[in-house]
Design a protein around this motif. Structure first.
Motif, PDB file in Angstrom:
ATOM      1  N   SER A 103       0.828  -1.205   0.000  1.00  0.00           N
ATOM      2  CA  SER A 103       0.000   0.000   0.000  1.00  0.00           C
ATOM      3  C   SER A 103       0.866   1.260   0.000  1.00  0.00           C
ATOM      4  O   SER A 103       0.460   2.294  -0.528  1.00  0.00           O
ATOM      5  N   ASP A 104       2.073   1.176   0.577  1.00  0.00           N
ATOM      6  CA  ASP A 104       3.007   2.314   0.478  1.00  0.00           C
ATOM      7  C   ASP A 104       3.399   2.564  -0.973  1.00  0.00           C
ATOM      8  O   ASP A 104       3.429   3.699  -1.440  1.00  0.00           O
ATOM      9  N   TRP A 105       3.717   1.452  -1.659  1.00  0.00           N
ATOM     10  CA  TRP A 105       4.155   1.596  -3.062  1.00  0.00           C
ATOM     11  C   TRP A 105       2.993   2.080  -3.927  1.00  0.00           C
ATOM     12  O   TRP A 105       3.181   2.902  -4.815  1.00  0.00           O
ATOM     13  N   LEU A 106       1.787   1.565  -3.639  1.00  0.00           N
ATOM     14  CA  LEU A 106       0.610   1.982  -4.402  1.00  0.00           C
ATOM     15  C   LEU A 106       0.339   3.467  -4.213  1.00  0.00           C
ATOM     16  O   LEU A 106       0.076   4.203  -5.165  1.00  0.00           O
ATOM     17  N   LEU A 107       0.419   3.906  -2.958  1.00  0.00           N
ATOM     18  CA  LEU A 107       0.092   5.303  -2.679  1.00  0.00           C
ATOM     19  C   LEU A 107       1.107   6.233  -3.330  1.00  0.00           C
ATOM     20  O   LEU A 107       0.754   7.282  -3.863  1.00  0.00           O
ATOM     21  N   ARG A 108       2.372   5.816  -3.302  1.00  0.00           N
ATOM     22  CA  ARG A 108       3.399   6.656  -3.941  1.00  0.00           C
ATOM     23  C   ARG A 108       3.104   6.808  -5.440  1.00  0.00           C
ATOM     24  O   ARG A 108       3.183   7.898  -5.999  1.00  0.00           O
ATOM     25  N   ALA A 109       2.736   5.690  -6.082  1.00  0.00           N
ATOM     26  CA  ALA A 109       2.438   5.755  -7.520  1.00  0.00           C
ATOM     27  C   ALA A 109       1.177   6.564  -7.795  1.00  0.00           C
ATOM     28  O   ALA A 109       1.067   7.242  -8.816  1.00  0.00           O
ATOM     29  N   ALA A 110       0.218   6.483  -6.867  1.00  0.00           N
ATOM     30  CA  ALA A 110      -1.101   7.074  -7.112  1.00  0.00           C
ATOM     31  C   ALA A 110      -1.176   8.554  -6.778  1.00  0.00           C
ATOM     32  O   ALA A 110      -2.150   9.212  -7.139  1.00  0.00           O
ATOM     33  N   ARG A 111      -0.153   9.083  -6.095  1.00  0.00           N
ATOM     34  CA  ARG A 111      -0.221  10.478  -5.630  1.00  0.00           C
ATOM     35  C   ARG A 111      -0.745  11.452  -6.695  1.00  0.00           C
ATOM     36  O   ARG A 111      -1.609  12.278  -6.406  1.00  0.00           O
ATOM     37  N   PRO A 112      -0.242  11.376  -7.950  1.00  0.00           N
ATOM     38  CA  PRO A 112      -0.711  12.372  -8.938  1.00  0.00           C
ATOM     39  C   PRO A 112      -2.187  12.238  -9.304  1.00  0.00           C
ATOM     40  O   PRO A 112      -2.759  13.182  -9.851  1.00  0.00           O
ATOM     41  N   ILE A 113      -2.791  11.088  -9.057  1.00  0.00           N
ATOM     42  CA  ILE A 113      -4.173  10.906  -9.520  1.00  0.00           C
ATOM     43  C   ILE A 113      -5.187  10.818  -8.384  1.00  0.00           C
ATOM     44  O   ILE A 113      -6.379  10.737  -8.627  1.00  0.00           O
ATOM     45  N   VAL A 114      -4.695  10.795  -7.140  1.00  0.00           N
ATOM     46  CA  VAL A 114      -5.633  10.719  -6.011  1.00  0.00           C
ATOM     47  C   VAL A 114      -6.225  12.090  -5.734  1.00  0.00           C
ATOM     48  O   VAL A 114      -5.505  13.087  -5.699  1.00  0.00           O
ATOM     49  N   THR A 115      -7.535  12.139  -5.556  1.00  0.00           N
ATOM     50  CA  THR A 115      -8.200  13.394  -5.198  1.00  0.00           C
ATOM     51  C   THR A 115      -8.980  13.177  -3.907  1.00  0.00           C
ATOM     52  O   THR A 115      -9.398  12.047  -3.613  1.00  0.00           O
ATOM     53  N   PRO A 116      -9.171  14.245  -3.108  1.00  0.00           N
ATOM     54  CA  PRO A 116      -9.896  14.097  -1.849  1.00  0.00           C
ATOM     55  C   PRO A 116     -11.312  13.574  -2.106  1.00  0.00           C
ATOM     56  O   PRO A 116     -11.937  13.943  -3.096  1.00  0.00           O
ATOM     57  N   GLY A 117     -11.785  12.708  -1.244  1.00  0.00           N
ATOM     58  CA  GLY A 117     -13.151  12.215  -1.381  1.00  0.00           C
ATOM     59  C   GLY A 117     -13.304  11.037  -2.314  1.00  0.00           C
ATOM     60  O   GLY A 117     -14.423  10.580  -2.569  1.00  0.00           O
ATOM     61  N   MET A 118     -12.193  10.529  -2.849  1.00  0.00           N
ATOM     62  CA  MET A 118     -12.289   9.349  -3.717  1.00  0.00           C
ATOM     63  C   MET A 118     -12.800   8.145  -2.934  1.00  0.00           C
ATOM     64  O   MET A 118     -12.507   7.991  -1.743  1.00  0.00           O
ATOM     65  N   LEU A 119     -13.535   7.296  -3.623  1.00  0.00           N
ATOM     66  CA  LEU A 119     -13.999   6.037  -3.040  1.00  0.00           C
ATOM     67  C   LEU A 119     -13.140   4.918  -3.620  1.00  0.00           C
ATOM     68  O   LEU A 119     -13.069   4.743  -4.839  1.00  0.00           O
ATOM     69  N   VAL A 120     -12.456   4.177  -2.739  1.00  0.00           N
ATOM     70  CA  VAL A 120     -11.543   3.119  -3.180  1.00  0.00           C
ATOM     71  C   VAL A 120     -12.308   1.803  -3.273  1.00  0.00           C
ATOM     72  O   VAL A 120     -13.003   1.410  -2.324  1.00  0.00           O
ATOM     73  N   VAL A 121     -12.180   1.134  -4.414  1.00  0.00           N
ATOM     74  CA  VAL A 121     -12.978  -0.059  -4.704  1.00  0.00           C
ATOM     75  C   VAL A 121     -12.088  -1.118  -5.356  1.00  0.00           C
ATOM     76  O   VAL A 121     -11.400  -0.815  -6.321  1.00  0.00           O
ATOM     77  N   PRO A 122     -12.103  -2.346  -4.843  1.00  0.00           N
ATOM     78  CA  PRO A 122     -11.305  -3.387  -5.491  1.00  0.00           C
ATOM     79  C   PRO A 122     -12.048  -4.024  -6.667  1.00  0.00           C
ATOM     80  O   PRO A 122     -13.276  -4.041  -6.701  1.00  0.00           O
ATOM     81  N   VAL A 123     -11.271  -4.554  -7.601  1.00  0.00           N
ATOM     82  CA  VAL A 123     -11.851  -5.402  -8.642  1.00  0.00           C
ATOM     83  C   VAL A 123     -12.264  -6.713  -7.975  1.00  0.00           C
ATOM     84  O   VAL A 123     -11.473  -7.317  -7.242  1.00  0.00           O
TER      85      VAL A 123
END
Ligand SMILES: [Zn+2]
Ligand SMILES: [Zn+2]
Length: 238
Positions: A103-123
């Protein structure tokens, strides 16, 4: 700081088990053989691209030619070498402890596309597969990521409408055909996706067919936007 616990259980590399100096980390050699994605990437799927990041969105050939119902995407690593090994360990090896460092690696990669209030959903996995495997590795990743990022998490927003055969061994068109319409909104999650920005999480992206089916389901349920985040991207040159 050495606690009594760390004397009893000295920190180990999460990949090879060798002693290392930090909990939930990779040792030096494993870190160097894990193909983390850095630099310029395709803004839609996260695949590495040649050239410099000049701050404008660039796209890979696949994303210029294939239907991508989602807007933006990122991947933490390539599905090769130790990247492949970590994904397979999470999926088949009962290594749920990998979700936290991942999840650390995911968050680092996702920083440019994460916006406040996003709903996280798994496939989602089909329930028969969930029974056999006992957990959905994508949901373990999305749960850890949502907690770390302080975002809402809905592990069962989506479900498999039918059991699909494995994607392995299919060509790209076959992969898209195999999963088209296979993912739908959970009947009891009626309005949860409406007007939300959704961050879809999966362990691996190959053709993107499964993510496209999941994104279609979110958009059909009234989502404002869908972005995707995967632990590992299968890249053509990898
Ligand atoms: Zn190691
Ligand atoms: Zn792309």
């Amino acid at each position: 700081m050495q606690s009594a616990l760390s004397l009893l259980f000295p920190p180990q590399c999460i990949s090879c088990g060798e002693p290392t100096d930090a909990d939930f980390g990779l040792c030096g050699p494993c870190w160097r053989t894990t193909p983390f994605i850095t630099g310029l990437v395709c803004d839609r799927c996260g695949a590495p691209l040649p050239g410099e990041d000049e701050g404008r969105a660039e796209y890979c050939d696949d994303c210029l030619t294939l239907a991508r119902p989602w807007q933006r995407g990122r991947a933490a690593m390539l599905y090769t070498d130790n990247g492949r090994k970590l994904v397979l360990a999470l999926k088949h090896g009962d290594r749920l402890d990998l979700a936290r460092p991942a999840s650390d690696w995911l968050l680092r990669a996702a920083r440019p596309i994460v916006t406040p209030g996003m709903l996280v959903v798994p496939v989602p996995l089909h329930w028969t597969r969930l029974l056999r495997r006992r957990f959905n590795q994508s949901a373990e990743l999305s749960k850890a990521l949502a907690r770390k990022a302080g975002l809402d998490h809905c592990p069962d927003l989506l479900q498999r409408a039918r059991r699909t055969a494995s994607q392995d061994g299919r060509d790209r068109d076959g992969r898209f055909r195999n999963v088209a319409g296979a993912i739908r909104l959970h009947p009891r999650r009626g309005n949860m996706a409406r007007d939300r920005d959704i961050l879809l999480v999966d362990d691996v992206m190959t053709s993107g067919a499964t993510l496209a089916a999941a994104a279609d389901a979110c958009l059909g349920a009234g989502a404002a936007s869908v972005s995707v985040l995967v632990l590992a991207r299968v890249a053509k040159d990898a």
